[in-house]
Design a protein around this motif. Structure first.
Motif, short mmCIF file in Angstrom:
data_model
loop_
_atom_site.label_atom_id
_atom_site.label_comp_id
_atom_site.label_asym_id
_atom_site.label_seq_id
_atom_site.Cartn_x
_atom_site.Cartn_y
_atom_site.Cartn_z
N LEU A 87 0.83 -1.20 0.00
CA LEU A 87 0.00 0.00 0.00
C LEU A 87 0.87 1.25 0.00
O LEU A 87 1.84 1.34 0.75
CB LEU A 87 -0.92 0.02 1.23
CG LEU A 87 -1.86 -1.18 1.40
CD1 LEU A 87 -2.70 -1.00 2.65
CD2 LEU A 87 -2.74 -1.36 0.17
N ARG A 101 -4.78 0.38 5.62
CA ARG A 101 -5.99 0.00 4.88
C ARG A 101 -7.13 1.00 5.07
O ARG A 101 -7.94 1.22 4.17
CB ARG A 101 -6.44 -1.40 5.29
CG ARG A 101 -7.03 -1.47 6.67
CD ARG A 101 -7.24 -2.89 7.17
NE ARG A 101 -8.18 -3.65 6.37
CZ ARG A 101 -9.49 -3.68 6.56
NH1 ARG A 101 -10.04 -2.95 7.52
NH2 ARG A 101 -10.26 -4.42 5.81
N TYR A 123 -7.94 3.69 2.54
CA TYR A 123 -8.61 3.29 1.30
C TYR A 123 -10.08 2.97 1.52
O TYR A 123 -10.89 3.11 0.59
CB TYR A 123 -7.93 2.04 0.72
CG TYR A 123 -6.49 2.26 0.33
CD1 TYR A 123 -6.14 2.60 -0.98
CD2 TYR A 123 -5.47 2.10 1.25
CE1 TYR A 123 -4.82 2.80 -1.35
CE2 TYR A 123 -4.15 2.30 0.89
CZ TYR A 123 -3.83 2.64 -0.41
OH TYR A 123 -2.51 2.84 -0.76
N THR A 155 -6.59 -0.49 -3.46
CA THR A 155 -7.83 -0.64 -2.70
C THR A 155 -8.21 -2.11 -2.58
O THR A 155 -8.65 -2.56 -1.51
CB THR A 155 -8.97 0.15 -3.37
OG1 THR A 155 -8.61 1.54 -3.45
CG2 THR A 155 -10.26 0.03 -2.58
N ALA A 215 -6.00 -3.53 0.00
CA ALA A 215 -6.40 -3.06 1.33
C ALA A 215 -7.57 -3.86 1.87
O ALA A 215 -7.67 -4.09 3.09
CB ALA A 215 -6.74 -1.57 1.28
N LYS A 216 -8.48 -4.28 1.00
CA LYS A 216 -9.67 -5.00 1.44
C LYS A 216 -9.33 -6.34 2.09
O LYS A 216 -10.12 -6.84 2.91
CB LYS A 216 -10.62 -5.22 0.26
CG LYS A 216 -11.31 -3.95 -0.20
CD LYS A 216 -12.19 -4.20 -1.42
CE LYS A 216 -12.90 -2.93 -1.86
NZ LYS A 216 -13.74 -3.14 -3.07
N HIS A 231 -6.31 -6.81 3.64
CA HIS A 231 -5.35 -6.57 4.72
C HIS A 231 -6.01 -6.77 6.08
O HIS A 231 -7.20 -6.50 6.25
CB HIS A 231 -4.82 -5.14 4.64
CG HIS A 231 -3.50 -5.04 3.95
ND1 HIS A 231 -2.54 -4.14 4.33
CD2 HIS A 231 -2.98 -5.72 2.91
CE1 HIS A 231 -1.49 -4.25 3.54
NE2 HIS A 231 -1.73 -5.21 2.67
N THR A 255 -6.65 -5.55 9.89
CA THR A 255 -6.71 -4.25 10.54
C THR A 255 -5.51 -4.09 11.47
O THR A 255 -4.85 -5.08 11.84
CB THR A 255 -7.99 -4.11 11.37
OG1 THR A 255 -7.97 -5.09 12.43
CG2 THR A 255 -9.22 -4.33 10.50
#
Length: 259
Positions: A150, A155, A158, A200, A203-204, A206, A208
């Motif tokens: 990223l 995350r 995004y 993005t 990131a979805k 990844h 938290t």
């Protein structure tokens, strides 16, 4: 000393400092450690600038001089344009299949993360690696694979809703477009949109920050066979060979739901 240590020890120990010290506008905090960092940086700067002027320097001093002077030579940097990185761009452009892509990605793996000591979870590469004792078996040393890829810090940048997050993403896309324009990309605007869309998507999946900091959720103990079975799509052998981990049998994949 107006405060009794038993009533308010923070005020007793730090009250005068807290009252008289202003946090500089470019910092989020200001402590005695900050002063030490600033003093060390000033001394380091003085040493480098002195060496940079020494035409007779040799050994490591000459390396520092040459590196610093090359870094500061804006005119030379501008005149070279893309020439220094053109071999890398050509190699990437020539990638023809999934195995070649996996090899290229494996070659970017760096020991640039640290789960426990510096708690540094960020890597700009698709994966980062930390080599340490296994938490499951301290007698064994294993590579910990960490999520990356990223351009923005996390995350949430995004995926969060709201105007601030949307403005941040728009500014980031404009930045990517500018970089691609400077690199001579004929479709910089379209490419920048695709870069943001790809990141993005990454990131979805990844973890938290909360889950990343949870050892019980973070530590997934995988064998080499697990990599192919649980994370298909990557030519893991090619990736690991390029990362010089081709004979490694055990890994800790530090990402919940890494499939």
């Amino acid at each position: 000393k107006a405060a009794a240590p038993g009533d308010n020890f923070f005020q007793y120990a730090n009250g005068t400092w807290f009252k008289n010290t202003e946090i500089p506008a470019d910092r989020s905090r200001y402590t005695s450690f900050t002063l030490l960092v600033e003093k060390a940086a000033d001394r380091e700067k003085a040493i480098i600038e002195e060496v940079a002027k020494d035409a007779n320097a040799s050994g490591e001093a000459a390396q520092i001089r040459d590196y610093y002077n090359a870094y500061m030579d804006d005119a030379k940097i501008e005149s070279l344009g893309l020439k220094p990185i053109q071999p890398d761009l050509d190699r990437i452009a020539a990638l023809a299949d999934a195995k070649a892509l996996a090899t290229e990605l494996g070659g970017t793996l760096r020991a640039d993360v640290d789960i426990m000591n510096a708690t540094n979870y960020y890597t700009p590469n698709l994966f980062g690696v930390w080599i340490s004792q296994s938490m499951a078996d301290p007698q064994q040393t294993v590579p910990y694979l960490m999520q990356g890829g990223l351009g923005l810090p996390d995350r949430s940048y995004y995926l969060d809703a709201g105007k601030d997050a949307a403005d941040m993403r728009a500014a980031y896309q404009a930045h990517v477009e500018k970089i691609l324009t400077l690199a001579g990309d004929a479709d910089a605007k379209g490419e920048a949109a695709r870069v943001l869309a790809l990141e993005t998507s990454i990131a979805k999946v990844h973890a938290t920050q909360e889950d990343t900091n949870d050892v019980k959720k973070g530590a997934n103990y995988w064998s080499r066979a697990d990599l192919a079975a649980k994370a298909p799509g990557m030519d893991w052998q090619a990736f690991l060979d390029a990362a010089q981990l081709g004979t490694q049998e055990q890994f800790v994949v530090w990402q919940p739901g890494a499939t």
